[in-house]
Design a protein around this motif. Structure first.
Motif, short mmCIF file in Angstrom:
data_model
loop_
_atom_site.label_atom_id
_atom_site.label_comp_id
_atom_site.label_asym_id
_atom_site.label_seq_id
_atom_site.Cartn_x
_atom_site.Cartn_y
_atom_site.Cartn_z
N UNK A 22 0.82 -1.21 0.00
CA UNK A 22 0.00 0.00 0.00
C UNK A 22 0.86 1.26 0.00
N UNK A 23 2.02 1.22 0.63
CA UNK A 23 2.88 2.41 0.69
C UNK A 23 3.41 2.79 -0.69
N UNK A 24 3.48 1.82 -1.62
CA UNK A 24 3.97 2.09 -2.97
C UNK A 24 2.82 2.33 -3.95
N UNK A 25 1.60 2.36 -3.45
CA UNK A 25 0.46 2.61 -4.31
C UNK A 25 0.31 4.11 -4.51
N UNK A 26 0.87 4.63 -5.57
CA UNK A 26 0.83 6.06 -5.85
C UNK A 26 -0.37 6.43 -6.71
N UNK A 27 -1.28 5.45 -6.90
CA UNK A 27 -2.51 5.70 -7.63
C UNK A 27 -3.62 6.14 -6.69
N UNK A 28 -3.56 5.75 -5.43
CA UNK A 28 -4.68 5.98 -4.52
C UNK A 28 -4.55 7.30 -3.78
N UNK A 33 5.96 -0.41 -7.69
CA UNK A 33 5.28 0.88 -7.77
C UNK A 33 3.98 0.75 -8.56
N UNK A 34 2.92 1.32 -8.03
CA UNK A 34 1.65 1.36 -8.74
C UNK A 34 1.39 2.79 -9.19
N UNK A 35 1.70 3.06 -10.45
CA UNK A 35 1.54 4.39 -11.05
C UNK A 35 0.56 4.24 -12.21
N UNK A 36 -0.63 4.81 -12.11
CA UNK A 36 -1.67 4.54 -13.12
C UNK A 36 -1.46 5.31 -14.42
N UNK A 37 -1.84 4.70 -15.52
CA UNK A 37 -1.94 5.35 -16.82
C UNK A 37 -3.38 5.24 -17.28
N UNK A 38 -3.94 6.32 -17.84
CA UNK A 38 -5.34 6.30 -18.24
C UNK A 38 -5.60 7.43 -19.23
N UNK A 39 -6.60 7.27 -20.08
CA UNK A 39 -6.95 8.35 -21.02
C UNK A 39 -7.75 9.43 -20.33
N UNK A 44 0.38 10.55 -6.83
CA UNK A 44 -0.17 11.25 -5.68
C UNK A 44 0.80 11.17 -4.51
N UNK A 45 1.04 12.30 -3.88
CA UNK A 45 1.88 12.35 -2.69
C UNK A 45 0.98 12.59 -1.49
N UNK A 46 1.01 11.68 -0.55
CA UNK A 46 0.17 11.78 0.64
C UNK A 46 1.02 11.51 1.87
N UNK A 47 0.43 11.68 3.03
CA UNK A 47 1.14 11.46 4.29
C UNK A 47 1.72 10.05 4.32
N UNK A 48 3.02 9.94 4.58
CA UNK A 48 3.68 8.65 4.57
C UNK A 48 4.50 8.41 3.32
N UNK A 49 4.28 9.23 2.28
CA UNK A 49 5.09 9.15 1.06
C UNK A 49 6.01 10.36 1.07
N UNK A 50 7.27 10.15 1.49
CA UNK A 50 8.20 11.25 1.67
C UNK A 50 9.23 11.35 0.57
N UNK A 51 10.18 12.27 0.75
CA UNK A 51 11.22 12.51 -0.25
C UNK A 51 12.07 11.27 -0.51
N UNK A 100 12.37 9.68 -4.14
CA UNK A 100 13.70 9.62 -4.77
C UNK A 100 13.94 8.23 -5.36
N UNK A 101 13.52 7.20 -4.63
CA UNK A 101 13.64 5.84 -5.14
C UNK A 101 12.78 5.65 -6.38
N UNK A 102 11.57 6.24 -6.38
CA UNK A 102 10.71 6.16 -7.55
C UNK A 102 11.38 6.78 -8.77
#
Length: 427
Positions: A25-31, A368-374, A388-395, A399-401
Motif C-alpha cells: 500500500x505504501x507504494x500505491x501512488x494511484x490511490x 510501484x503502482x503508477x496509473x496510466x489512463x486516457x 499522488x503524494x500523501x502522508x507517509x510518502x516522503x522525499x 527519490x527511489x521512484x
C-alpha cells in the motif's frame, strides 16, 4: 466453508500469507486514500469495532463526536456564521456526493412543482468527474451533462458553462482536485459565470463542490482561495476524510451551507437522548471507528498539524514534478503547484517507441503502482500518468521512484523490457 472449527492462529497466519500477494500500500501512488495511521488510531478503531454509527440512540457520544466533526468542517469551509450549517458522515465521498446531488434534485423538483412546471427531466452539469457522479446520474435518473475537456485544460472552464445549463439544471458540480489531472477547477469564476447566466435568463443554478481531495488541502495550503461557502452560490460540499483528511478508510463528509438546502423530505428522525436526531445517509450499518478516528486527528493535529503535513506533501510533489520534467520524454499537465500534492504528465507528442502503459508495467516490477489512463470527454486520445503524494510518502520514497523511472526508461528505450541480467550467485 470447512466442516470443523480451526485454530484461530493457524487461520490468521494462512490469511496473512495470502495477503502478502497484494501490492504494498505504501507504494500505491494511484490511490488518494490514507495508507499510514498512528497506533493510537488503530486502538480507537478497535474500541469502536462493535459500534454501529447509525444507532445514534445506542451510541450517543459517538453521535456527538460526529456532530462536532461536522461543525469543525463547516467552520473550516467558512460557512456563514448567521446560517445553521448541517451535515453528516458517510462511508466515503462518493456517498457524500450522491447526498449532495439528491438534495439539489429535490430542491429543483420542489420549485418546479410549486411553479406548476414539469419536473421529469433533471440534468446535472459538470466537467471531468469521478465515476461516482455517473453512478448518481444513472441511479437517480438525472441527465449528466459532462462538458468536454478543452485542449490544454485540466478541468472545467467557466466560459463552457452557459451553453449547457437550462431550466432543468439541478446544479453545477465543480471539482476541487480533478481526479485525472489533480488541478482545482475555478469555483469562484464558475460562480461568476452562473451569475451572468442568471442576469441574462433568470436561472438561479446552485453549485455543489466535490472537494473529495481538495477539501482537506486548500484550507491549509491555499487559505486565500475562495472555493467554499465564501462563494454564495455554493450550497454544499463533500470531502473524503480518508484521503487528505488523513483518516483511515472509509469515512466521508457532506456539509450544507444551511438547513434550507437539505430538504426535510430527505431527512429521517431517530430517537436520540429522549429526543429526535435527524439522519440522512444511504448506508444504515457502518462502524463508528472511522468517525472517531477523524475526530482524533482534528484534535491531535489541529490546523497547524494539518498545514505541516500538507506542506510537506506539496514540497515533495513540487520536487517530483521538477525531476519528471528533467527526465526528458514527458510534458507536465500539473506540476504540483497551486492545487493537490501530486503531479500529472503525458508523453511528448513526438515521442515514439513505448507508451505510458508500458512504463506502468515496468514500474510494477519494483512494486510501484503508477496509473496510466486516457483523459475523459473528447480527450480520450491523450493518455496521462498521475502520482499522488500523501502522508507517509516522503522525499526518500519518491527519490527511489525517480531512480526506478530512470532505469525503466533506459530499458524501454533500448527495447529490452525483460528483467535486467544479473550474474548468478555462487557459494
Amino acid at each position: 466453508m470447512p466442516e470443523r472449527i480451526a485454530d484461530p492462529r493457524a487461520v490468521s497466519e494462512m490469511i496473512r500469507a495470502e495477503l502478502l500477494l497484494d501490492g504494498n500500500a505504501a507504494q500505491n501512488l494511484a490511490t488518494f486514500c490514507t495508507t499510514w495511521v498512528e497506533d493510537e488510531v488503530r486502538r480507537l478503531m478497535d474500541a469502536c469495532v462493535a459500534k454501529n454509527m447509525i444507532d445514534k440512540d445506542e451510541y450517543p457520544q459517538t453521535a456527538e463526536i460526529e456532530a462536532r466533526c461536522v461543525r469543525i468542517l463547516a467552520d473550516l469551509w467558512n460557512a456563514p456564521l448567521e446560517t445553521t450549517a448541517v451535515g453528516c458522515s458517510t462511508t466515503g465521498s462518493s456517498e457524500a456526493a450522491m447526498l449532495g446531488g439528491l438534495a439539489m434534485k429535490w430542491r429543483w423538483r420542489q420549485r418546479r412543482l410549486k411553479e406548476g412546471r414539469p419536473a421529469d427531466r433533471p440534468n446535472l452539469v459538470c466537467g471531468p468527474v469521478q465515476v461516482c457522479w455517473e453512478k448518481f446520474a444513472r441511479y437517480f435518473d438525472v441527465e449528466l451533462r459532462q462538458i468536454p475537456l478543452e485542449a490544454g485544460a485540466t478541468g472545467l472552464r467557466p466560459h463552457q458553462v452557459a451553453e449547457h445549463v437550462d431550466e432543468n439544471t439541478i446544479g453545477v458540480v465543480a471539482i476541487l482536485g480533478v481526479t485525472f489531472t489533480c488541478d482545482y477547477e475555478p469555483v469562484a469564476a464558475i460562480s461568476a459565470e452562473l451569475d451572468r447566466v442568471q442576469e441574462a435568463t433568470g436561472l438561479d443554478v446552485p453549485i455543489h463542490v466535490d472537494a473529495a481531495s481538495g477539501g482537506f488541502v486548500a484550507p491549509f495550503l491555499h487559505p486565500g482561495l475562495e472555493w467554499d461557502f465564501r462563494v454564495p452560490r455554493v450550497v454544499s460540499v463533500n470531502a473524503s476524510g480518508h484521503k487528505y483528511g488523513l483518516a483511515p478508510l472509509g469515512v466521508g463528509w457532506a456539509v450544507w451551507r444551511d438547513a434550507e438546502y437539505l430538504p426535510a423530505d430527505l431527512v429521517f428522525s431517530v430517537d436520540y437522548l429522549g429526543g429526535d436526531m435527524p439522519t440522512f445517509a444511504l448506508n444504515f450499518s457502518r462502524p463508528g471507528g472511522e468517525v472517531v478516528a477523524q475526530y482524533y486527528l482534528f484534535q491531535r493535529l489541529g490546523r497547524e498539524g494539518y498545514r505541516r503535513v500538507q506542506e510537506a506533501c506539496a514540497e515533495t510533489a513540487r520536487w517530483l514534478g521538477e525531476q519528471i520534467s528533467a527526465l526528458g520524454p514527458f510534458d507536465l499537465l500539473y506540476d504540483g503547484r497551486g492545487a493537490l500534492p501530486a503531479v500529472s504528465y503525458r508523453l511528448k507528442p513526438d515521442h515514439t517507441g513505448f507508451t505510458l502503459y508500458d512504463l506502468t508495467e515496468q514500474l510494477r516490477v519494483r512494486g510501484w503502482q503508477v496509473p496510466s489512463y486516457p483523459l475523459p470527454a473528447d480527450r480520450g486520445d491523450t493518455v496521462v500518468q498521475r502520482v499522488l503524494i500523501r502522508h507517509g510518502v516522503g522525499r526518500d520514497e519518491v527519490s527511489l521512484l525517480v531512480e526506478d523511472m530512470k532505469r525503466c526508461l533506459e530499458r524501454l528505450a533500448s527495447g529490452s523490457t525483460g528483467a535486467p541480467h544479473r550474474p548468478s550467485f555462487h557459494h
